[in-house]
Design an enzyme around this catalytic site. Structure first.
Site, short mmCIF file in Angstrom:
data_model
loop_
_atom_site.label_atom_id
_atom_site.label_comp_id
_atom_site.label_asym_id
_atom_site.label_seq_id
_atom_site.Cartn_x
_atom_site.Cartn_y
_atom_site.Cartn_z
N THR A 45 -2.38 0.71 7.21
CA THR A 45 -3.71 0.34 6.57
C THR A 45 -3.56 -1.13 5.93
O THR A 45 -3.56 -2.23 6.89
CB THR A 45 -4.11 1.20 5.12
OG1 THR A 45 -3.14 1.39 4.61
CG2 THR A 45 -4.61 2.83 5.92
N LYS A 59 4.27 4.34 6.69
CA LYS A 59 3.08 3.53 6.51
C LYS A 59 2.88 3.70 4.95
O LYS A 59 3.00 4.71 4.07
CB LYS A 59 1.66 3.71 7.05
CG LYS A 59 1.06 4.87 6.80
CD LYS A 59 -0.03 5.07 5.80
CE LYS A 59 -0.74 3.85 5.50
NZ LYS A 59 -1.60 4.14 4.27
N THR A 114 5.09 10.87 0.15
CA THR A 114 4.55 9.31 0.13
C THR A 114 3.20 9.39 0.81
O THR A 114 2.67 10.52 1.08
CB THR A 114 5.63 8.51 0.84
OG1 THR A 114 5.02 7.33 1.01
CG2 THR A 114 5.67 8.79 2.34
N GLU A 158 1.64 -3.98 -1.64
CA GLU A 158 0.45 -4.83 -1.61
C GLU A 158 0.81 -6.20 -2.49
O GLU A 158 1.08 -6.12 -3.83
CB GLU A 158 -0.80 -4.11 -2.20
CG GLU A 158 -1.38 -3.38 -1.22
CD GLU A 158 -2.60 -2.31 -1.40
OE1 GLU A 158 -3.43 -1.85 -0.42
OE2 GLU A 158 -2.63 -2.25 -2.65
N ASN A 164 -7.21 -5.46 -3.08
CA ASN A 164 -7.44 -4.22 -3.98
C ASN A 164 -9.03 -4.53 -4.48
O ASN A 164 -9.89 -3.93 -4.43
CB ASN A 164 -6.76 -3.53 -4.84
CG ASN A 164 -5.59 -2.83 -4.17
OD1 ASN A 164 -5.79 -1.88 -3.36
ND2 ASN A 164 -4.22 -3.30 -4.57
N SER A 224 -10.47 1.18 -0.45
CA SER A 224 -9.41 2.22 0.17
C SER A 224 -9.93 3.49 -0.40
O SER A 224 -10.71 3.38 -1.47
CB SER A 224 -8.02 1.74 -0.32
OG SER A 224 -8.15 1.97 -1.73
#
EC number: 2.3.1.35
Lengths: 409, 409
Positions: free
Chosen positions: B160, B186, B197, B280, B404, B409
Site C-alpha cells: 500500500t 507488507k 501484522t 511511513e 497520512n 487508508s
C-alpha cells in the site's frame, strides 16, 4: 497555530491575592519566565500532581511543603513558578535547587520556607540556572498586583510552546454573597494528564474547609484536565493547584457546594479546553463523546484510543472524513467482547457507522462538510450500558512535528 | 523514505508453490494490485489474525474457510490477495464480496470454495470493486510461476504506502535433508500488531503437522510481528499466514524443530523489521531493548510506551539526544511501584540515565553522535527482575504526517 479565538478574560481582583512576574532570562531574554503568586494567610490550598514515576524535583518539594503546612496549621503563602526549565531528571541537585528557590522567596517575603511551593516547566534534564532564577525573585515580588493585567502577565509567564496565555474566570452567587474563581493554565504538548494537567493555578475568594476543597479539586480535575490529550505524553511536572482565600463567602451547605462546584467545573473545563485549542500545531478542536458504555473507564478507554490514534489525528488535520480510521481505532480499544453491530458512530449530526459498517445514508459530501470545520464532535455509542465520558483532543499536523523536532522539551 | 538498503532477496523455488499477480486497476492503473499464491494439496496451513473488533470481511472469511478445510481434511490451496481496498467496515456486502472472490478463484482453479483464503489491504470502508477484481483473477492465475521474480512480483502486488517489496528467505539443514522458508510481507503504517501484522505470507517446503505448525507460527510471530510499532494503530486486516507444503524434509524430532524454529524466527524477524525500516516517513530504525523487568509483559509495556511516545519519536526524527523525553515516557509506563533510582537508560553505548537523573558521565556530544545514526538502540534496564523484551519502531517525521494526511487508508 491555535483553534478559535480565546482572548484573555477580565479577572476580578481577589482580596489578598497578588501576582508578580519577571523576565529572568531562564527561557530566553525579554520574555516573562518567572511568576510569584501570593496568597493571604487565611487561604486553604489543595493540589493534584503528575503520576509520572520520574516526577520533577519541584513536584516532590511542593508535596512535602503542603504536607508540612498542614502539620503546622499554616497556609502555603507563595507559589513560585518558572518556565524554560522543568528541573526534572536532575537528581539530588534538582531537589537542592528547588528547596533553595523556596528559601529565597521565604526570606524576602518573611514567611517560613515550607509556605513557598515551587513549580517548574520547560526543558527536562538541565540544571536550573539558579543565579538568574534567584535574581528574578526580587523584581517578581516587587511587581505583585491584584489587577487583571497582573493575572494576564502571570498567564504569559508560565508558557512554554503555548502560543497564548490561558485564563478563565467565573463569578457566581451563593447564599452568603458571591464568590469569584480565577484560573490560569499552561500546556500545549506532552499533554495526557493523569491526575492533573501541565500547570494550572486556580484561586477563589470563597471560604472552603480543607477536605471539601480537596474533594472539589479532585472531582473537577477528573472531568477536565484528566480528559484532554494532545499526544498521550504525561509530563514529569504536571500540577494543578486550587486555593480558597477565605476572604469571601463561605461554601458550606449542600446547595452552595453544588453551585460552587458547577462554577469551578466551568473554570477547570474552560482552562483544560484552552490547552487543547492551543495544542502544539493544532488546527482542530475535537470532542470525543463516548456513550452507552458499561463503565466510565470503558468509555474513557475508547475515547482515548481514538484520541491517541495518529491516523485519526492526521485525517482530522487533512479534513478527510476518513471514518474507516475511526472505526479501526474503536475496534482496537481495550474492551472485551465488543459487539460491533451495536456500535454507532456519528460525526456531528452525520451518521458514519452502524451495523458493523458504513451507515446506509452516509455520503462523502456530508462527512467532508463536517470535517472542514475547526471544531468537530465525534460521538461513539457502544450500546453496552449507561456510562459516558467526554475527551478533548487536537489533530496531528506538520507543525506538531516541526515544533517537537525543533524544541528541546 | 526508508532506512537502510533492503534489496529483495533471491527466493529458491518451492515445489508446488506458484505465485501469480495482475494489474487489476483496484489501487491505481499500471501497478500490481492482485496476487494469487497457489499451494500443493499436501500443504498444511496456519494463520494468525488481527484482534481488532472491527475485523475486515476477508479476515472473517479466511478464518471460516480454514476451519472448513480442517473439518474436511483438505488443504487451503489458494491465497487471494488484493491491495487498494481493505474490504473492511463494509458490512454484509463485504462478506458477500469476499465469498464471491473465493468462489471465482475456486471455479477457475478447480478446487472447493473453502480452499481459497481471501486477504485485502488498502482503504477502509469502500466496497470492493468486484468487476475489476474478478477480471483480474484469470491473468493472475495464468501468470503463476515458482521463480524468484514471481515472489518479487507478489511482494510488489500486496503493497500500500510501502516504498518497496519486502521478502526474506532462509534455507537450513535438518536431519532429513534441508528445508527452505520464503516469506513476503507488507505494511508501513497502521502498524501496532496484536496477534499478527499487516499481511505476511510465509511458505516452507518442510513437512510439519498442523498443531506443531500452529505453535511455531504463534511463537515466532510473538517475537517478531507482535514486537513492532510504527504508530500504535492496529489494522482491521492484519494476517500472517504460514504454509508447510510437505514436499521437502519432515520436521518432527526436537532437534529439527529447534533448527527449523530458529530459521523461521529469522524469516519472521527479518520481515517484521523490514516493515519498520519502511515505516511511513521513517528516517530511523530504532530498537528498544528493555531488560531486568519482573515479567515479559512489563518489559513490553515499557518498550511500547517509549515506542509510541510522539515526543520521543519526533526527537529521534530531529536526531536530538533528548533523553528527558525518554525518561518521561518510561516514567509514565503502566508499571506499579517503579523505583526510578534503579532504572538505567543507555543510548547505544552512551549512559543517559542512572540514579533518577542524567548519568554523571553523560555528554551532549556523545548522545548526539549516537542520535545522528540511522539505526539506534535504546536499552532500558528496570532493575526489577530477569525478563526482557525487544521492540522495533520508527521515528515520527513530517513525511509521516504528509503520507497520512494525503492517503485515504
Amino acid at each position: 497555530m491555535a483553534v478559535g479565538n480565546s482572548p484573555f478574560p477580565v479577572m476580578p481582583p481577589l482580596a489578598g491575592v497578588r501576582l508578580g512576574s519577571a523576565m529572568a532570562g531562564i527561557k530566553k531574554p525579554g520574555r516573562r519566565d518567572m511568576v510569584v503568586i501570593e496568597l493571604p494567610a487565611s487561604a486553604t490550598v489543595s493540589g493534584v500532581f503528575t503520576r509520572n514515576a520520574f516526577c520533577a524535583a519541584p513536584v516532590s518539594v511542593a508535596k512535602a511543603h503542603i504536607e508540612r503546612c498542614r502539620e503546622q496549621g499554616q497556609a502555603p503563602r507563595y507559589w513560585l513558578i518558572n518556565t524554560g526549565n522543568a528541573n526534572a531528571g536532575t537528581g539530588k541537585q534538582g531537589l537542592h535547587d528547588a528547596y533553595a528557590s523556596c528559601k529565597a522567596v521565604a526570606e524576602q517575603a518573611g514567611v517560613a520556607e515550607h509556605q513557598v511551593l515551587p513549580f517548574s516547566t520547560g526543558v527536562i534534564g538541565e540544571p536550573l540556572p539558579m543565579e538568574r532564577l534567584l535574581a528574578g525573585i526580587t523584581p517578581a515580588l516587587a511587581s505583585g498586583a491584584d489587577n487583571s493585567q497582573a493575572w494576564q502577565h502571570a498567564g504569559e509567564g508560565i508558557l512554554t510552546t503555548d502560543t497564548r496565555a490561558k485564563g478563565a474566570s467565573v463569578t457566581t452567587k451563593v447564599s452568603d454573597g458571591s464568590v469569584t474563581i480565577n484560573g490560569i493554565t499552561k500546556g500545549s504538548g506532552m499533554i495526557k494528564p493523569n491526575m492533573a494537567t501541565m500547570l494550572g493555578f486556580v484561586v477563589t475568594d470563597a471560604a472552603i474547609e480543607q477536605s471539601l476543597l480537596d474533594r472539589l479539586l479532585r472531582e473537577t480535575v477528573e472531568a477536565s484536565f484528566n480528559c484532554i490529550t494532545v499526544d498521550s505524553d504525561t509530563s514529569t511536572n504536571d500540577a494543578c493547584m486550587l486555593a480558597a482565600t477565605g476572604t469571601g463567602a463561605a461554601i458550606e451547605d449542600d446547595e452552595d457546594i453544588a453551585v460552587f462546584r458547577d462554577a469551578l467545573q466551568q473554570v477547570m473545563t474552560s482552562l483544560a479546553q484552552a490547552i487543547i485549542r492551543d495544542g502544539e500545531g493544532a488546527t482542530k478542536f475535537v470532542t470525543l463523546q463516548v456513550d452507552d458504555a458499561e463503565s466510565r473507564q470503558e468509555a474513557l478507554d475508547v475515547a482515548f484510543t481514538v484520541a491517541h490514534s495518529p491516523l485519526v489525528k492526521t485525517a482530522l488535520y487533512a479534513s478527510d472524513a476518513n471514518w474507516g480510521r475511526i472505526l479501526a481505532a474503536v475496534g482496537r480499544a481495550p474492551v472485551a467482547d465488543f459487539d460491533v453491530d451495536r456500535i454507532v458512530i456519528d460525526l456531528a449530526d452525520v451518521r458514519l457507522v452502524e451495523e458493523g459498517g458504513r451507515a446506509a445514508g452516509y455520503t462523502e459530501a456530508a462527512g467532508s462538510a463536517v470535517m472542514a470545520q475547526d471544531e468537530i464532535t465525534i460521538r461513539i455509542s457502544l450500546g453496552r450500558g449507561q456510562e459516558s465520558a467526554t475527551v478533548w483532543t487536537s489533530d496531528l499536523s506538520h507543525d506538531y512535528v516541526s515544533i517537537n523536532a525543533d524544541y528541546r522539551s
